[in-house]
Write a protein that holds these residues in place. Structure first.
Motif, mmCIF file in Angstrom:
data_model
loop_
_atom_site.group_PDB
_atom_site.id
_atom_site.type_symbol
_atom_site.label_atom_id
_atom_site.label_comp_id
_atom_site.label_asym_id
_atom_site.label_seq_id
_atom_site.Cartn_x
_atom_site.Cartn_y
_atom_site.Cartn_z
ATOM 1 N N ASP A 53 5.249 7.910 0.213
ATOM 2 C CA ASP A 53 6.323 7.149 0.870
ATOM 3 C C ASP A 53 7.634 7.261 0.109
ATOM 4 N N VAL A 54 7.546 7.128 -1.212
ATOM 5 C CA VAL A 54 8.757 7.064 -2.041
ATOM 6 C C VAL A 54 8.565 7.969 -3.257
ATOM 7 N N SER A 55 9.629 8.667 -3.668
ATOM 8 C CA SER A 55 9.586 9.461 -4.897
ATOM 9 C C SER A 55 10.719 9.040 -5.824
ATOM 10 N N VAL A 56 10.397 8.938 -7.104
ATOM 11 C CA VAL A 56 11.428 8.700 -8.115
ATOM 12 C C VAL A 56 11.589 10.041 -8.846
ATOM 13 N N VAL A 57 12.649 10.754 -8.471
ATOM 14 C CA VAL A 57 12.799 12.169 -8.801
ATOM 15 C C VAL A 57 13.540 12.329 -10.139
ATOM 16 N N SER A 58 13.079 13.292 -10.935
ATOM 17 C CA SER A 58 13.744 13.556 -12.214
ATOM 18 C C SER A 58 14.067 15.040 -12.334
ATOM 19 N N SER A 59 15.139 15.358 -13.035
ATOM 20 C CA SER A 59 15.433 16.757 -13.351
ATOM 21 C C SER A 59 14.289 17.317 -14.180
ATOM 22 N N ARG A 85 0.819 -1.216 0.000
ATOM 23 C CA ARG A 85 0.000 0.000 0.000
ATOM 24 C C ARG A 85 0.853 1.266 0.000
ATOM 25 N N LEU A 86 2.067 1.158 -0.497
ATOM 26 C CA LEU A 86 2.933 2.346 -0.522
ATOM 27 C C LEU A 86 2.424 3.334 -1.565
ATOM 28 N N LEU A 87 2.590 4.617 -1.259
ATOM 29 C CA LEU A 87 2.295 5.656 -2.242
ATOM 30 C C LEU A 87 3.629 6.097 -2.853
ATOM 31 N N VAL A 88 3.775 5.874 -4.159
ATOM 32 C CA VAL A 88 5.041 6.149 -4.843
ATOM 33 C C VAL A 88 4.783 7.173 -5.952
ATOM 34 N N ASP A 89 5.530 8.258 -5.907
ATOM 35 C CA ASP A 89 5.388 9.352 -6.882
ATOM 36 C C ASP A 89 6.478 9.215 -7.938
ATOM 37 N N ILE A 90 6.078 8.897 -9.165
ATOM 38 C CA ILE A 90 7.093 8.686 -10.212
ATOM 39 C C ILE A 90 7.243 9.905 -11.128
ATOM 40 N N HIS A 91 6.439 10.924 -10.900
ATOM 41 C CA HIS A 91 6.555 12.139 -11.724
ATOM 42 C C HIS A 91 6.737 13.317 -10.774
ATOM 43 N N THR A 92 7.966 13.588 -10.404
ATOM 44 C CA THR A 92 8.274 14.622 -9.418
ATOM 45 C C THR A 92 9.665 15.148 -9.746
ATOM 46 N N HIS A 93 9.805 16.470 -9.803
ATOM 47 C CA HIS A 93 11.015 17.051 -10.386
ATOM 48 C C HIS A 93 11.890 17.776 -9.379
ATOM 49 N N GLU A 97 -6.132 -3.002 -7.534
ATOM 50 C CA GLU A 97 -5.611 -2.325 -8.728
ATOM 51 C C GLU A 97 -5.321 -0.852 -8.432
ATOM 52 N N LYS A 98 -6.155 -0.233 -7.621
ATOM 53 C CA LYS A 98 -5.874 1.165 -7.242
ATOM 54 C C LYS A 98 -4.580 1.242 -6.431
ATOM 55 N N ASP A 99 -4.390 0.285 -5.528
ATOM 56 C CA ASP A 99 -3.141 0.258 -4.750
ATOM 57 C C ASP A 99 -1.941 0.100 -5.675
ATOM 58 N N ALA A 100 -2.127 -0.719 -6.705
ATOM 59 C CA ALA A 100 -1.011 -0.933 -7.646
ATOM 60 C C ALA A 100 -0.682 0.367 -8.373
ATOM 61 N N VAL A 101 -1.712 1.102 -8.811
ATOM 62 C CA VAL A 101 -1.454 2.374 -9.506
ATOM 63 C C VAL A 101 -0.816 3.361 -8.532
ATOM 64 N N ARG A 102 -1.263 3.345 -7.270
ATOM 65 C CA ARG A 102 -0.698 4.285 -6.277
ATOM 66 C C ARG A 102 0.762 3.960 -5.957
ATOM 67 N N ALA A 104 4.898 0.866 -9.453
ATOM 68 C CA ALA A 104 6.220 1.517 -9.440
ATOM 69 C C ALA A 104 7.246 0.622 -8.752
ATOM 70 N N ILE A 105 6.839 -0.012 -7.658
ATOM 71 C CA ILE A 105 7.778 -0.903 -6.949
ATOM 72 C C ILE A 105 8.269 -1.983 -7.918
ATOM 73 N N SER A 106 7.349 -2.543 -8.733
ATOM 74 C CA SER A 106 7.764 -3.595 -9.677
ATOM 75 C C SER A 106 8.564 -3.017 -10.838
ATOM 76 N N LEU A 107 8.061 -1.919 -11.449
ATOM 77 C CA LEU A 107 8.727 -1.390 -12.645
ATOM 78 C C LEU A 107 10.180 -1.024 -12.349
ATOM 79 N N PHE A 108 10.407 -0.424 -11.182
ATOM 80 C CA PHE A 108 11.767 0.045 -10.862
ATOM 81 C C PHE A 108 12.518 -0.923 -9.938
ATOM 82 N N SER A 109 11.921 -2.085 -9.663
ATOM 83 C CA SER A 109 12.526 -3.074 -8.740
ATOM 84 C C SER A 109 12.992 -2.392 -7.465
ATOM 85 N N LEU A 110 12.114 -1.636 -6.830
ATOM 86 C CA LEU A 110 12.497 -0.921 -5.608
ATOM 87 C C LEU A 110 12.461 -1.866 -4.413
#
Ligand code: URA
Ligand code: ZN
Length: 392
Positions: free
Chosen positions: A80-86, A6-14, A375-380, A384-390
């Motif tokens: 909980d987690v952010s995958v940060v981009s320039s 149930r982690l909330l992971v932000d993959i679009h954050t600059h 499925e909502k938990d997966a989108v939240r 991301a945990i799977s795509l980026f192997s976090l």
């Protein structure tokens, strides 16, 4: 901390890393950060990055470069987690040697930003990142491939953020083939993000601030760049290339059947691709930065249909995919969508606790008809945990 599923992971954050912000301050031409006296008589910094935006630019402050501000924002919204981009415009405006040097330094800076930040568990940090490539005209293949290899050695960098310009000739430029090969080999995720938009004077003259470039120009740019990649056959040649599209892929899901039909009727491209155009949506990942449940539901339908094209095979696909249960498509498609915020852009205009732009995207996920709680938990976060192997 939320339970793992149930982690909330932000993959679009600059971020504008301090080294990059200092570089923008040193410039007299766009893109740049400049100081002005505000209408209230205060000294304030402003950001000017789009060629034809109003010369007063946008407000900018510590939330763009200070890691503590990023963490405060994450805490405020339960992230909980952010995958940060320039943030844009990355290195696009620089000569090749400067871009190469700065890319290497900023990738190291971002690794330090993540690795010295807080952790949720011994194996899961709160910050991960997308590195930068020196994608500018005149960049050598060696410079690009060696930077991919550098990023691959940095344990907290899980991908690379990329604009749409490539080496000045777009992303369907044959000169980029070694770059796609190197990224695929390294297992990095490409985050495709717009910057240029479309001509602000297209079909009208009234001034509308940043609304047209950000609401329409940005997503149209992503739509065209991704379509060019599809048409060039990149996903046939690099089937394991993972591409994450900003702003839910722009108009691509909406236009994908029209795209397929236009390909079918065009002798130049009709025989070029191994699959129906709609199949390629199932090779892509989409952020969930669309601000509405209906849009998210629709995007997941289009992705889920792609999966049926893949399973049915090209010839049988049209009838099989069209006849399939709509709920199944929607559920399958949710597996390729990932929560994002676009922080620090779109801050609230007035004093508010939580950012409307974030709350709306969370409510949109919550309200998608046909997505189960899992499925909502997966989108939240789970996707991301799977795509980026976090955390593994
Ligand atoms: N405006 C930008 O320039 N970039 C973003 O990512 C969002 C808004
Ligand atoms: Zn963004």
């Amino acid at each position: 901390m939320s339970p793992a599923s149930r982690l909330l992971v932000d993959i679009h954050t600059h971020v504008y890393l301090p080294r990059y912000a200092a570089f923008l301050r040193s410039r007299a031409a766009v893109p740049r950060i400049f100081t002005r006296t505000s209408p209230e008589g205060r000294q304030e910094e402003r950001l000017l990055i789009l060629d034809d935006e109003p010369s007063s630019g946008r407000p900018i402050g510590a939330q763009y470069w200070d890691r503590d501000e990023k963490l405060k924002f994450m805490d405020l919204h339960g992230i909980d987690v952010s995958v940060v981009s320039s943030a844009n415009p990355w290195l696009d405006f620089l000569p090749a040697p400067t871009a190469h040097k700065l890319a290497g330094e900023l990738n190291d800076d971002l690794e330090t930003y993540c690795s010295t930040g807080p952790a949720l568990t011994p194996s899961l940090k709160r910050l991960y990142g997308f590195g930068l490539l020196p994608l500018v005209p005149e960049a050598s293949t060696e410079s690009l491939v060696s930077t991919v290899e550098q990023i691959a050695t940095l344990p907290h960098l899980k991908g690379v953020i990329m604009g749409t310009r490539g080496l000045g000739k777009g992303l369907d430029d044959d000169a980029l083939e070694p770059v796609w090969a190197a990224i695929e080999k390294a297992g990095l995720v490409v985050f495709l993000h717009p910057h240029y938009g479309v001509d602000k004077h297209a079909w009208g003259e009234k001034e509308n601030g940043h609304v047209l470039p950000l609401a329409l120009g940005f997503p149209f740019e992503t739509t065209i760049a991704t379509t060019r990649l599809i048409l060039s056959g990149v996903f046939d040649r690099y089937p394991n290339l993972r591409l994450l599209l900003a702003h839910s892929g722009g108009a691509l899901p909406q236009l994908s059947s029209r795209l397929a039909s236009c390909i079918d009727h065009d002798p130049l491209v009709a025989s070029r691709l191994a699959h129906d155009a709609r199949y390629y949506l199932g090779k892509l990942y989409f952020d969930a930065v669309a601000y509405g449940s209906e849009e998210l539901g629709f995007v997941s339908d289009a992705i889920g249909r792609a999966d049926l094209y893949a399973r049915a095979g090209t010839s049988a696909a049209a009838s099989g995919a069209k006849g399939a249960d709509g709920g199944e498509k929607r559920r399958v498609g949710s597996g390729r969508m990932l929560f994002g915020t676009d922080h620090p852009f779109f801050p609230p205009l007035g004093a508010q606790e939580k950012w409307k732009s974030v709350v709306e995207n969370l409510e949109a996920i919550d309200g998608v008809w046909g997505w189960t709680e899992a499925e909502k938990d997966a989108v939240r976060g789970g996707n991301a945990i799977s795509l980026f192997s976090l955390g593994s």
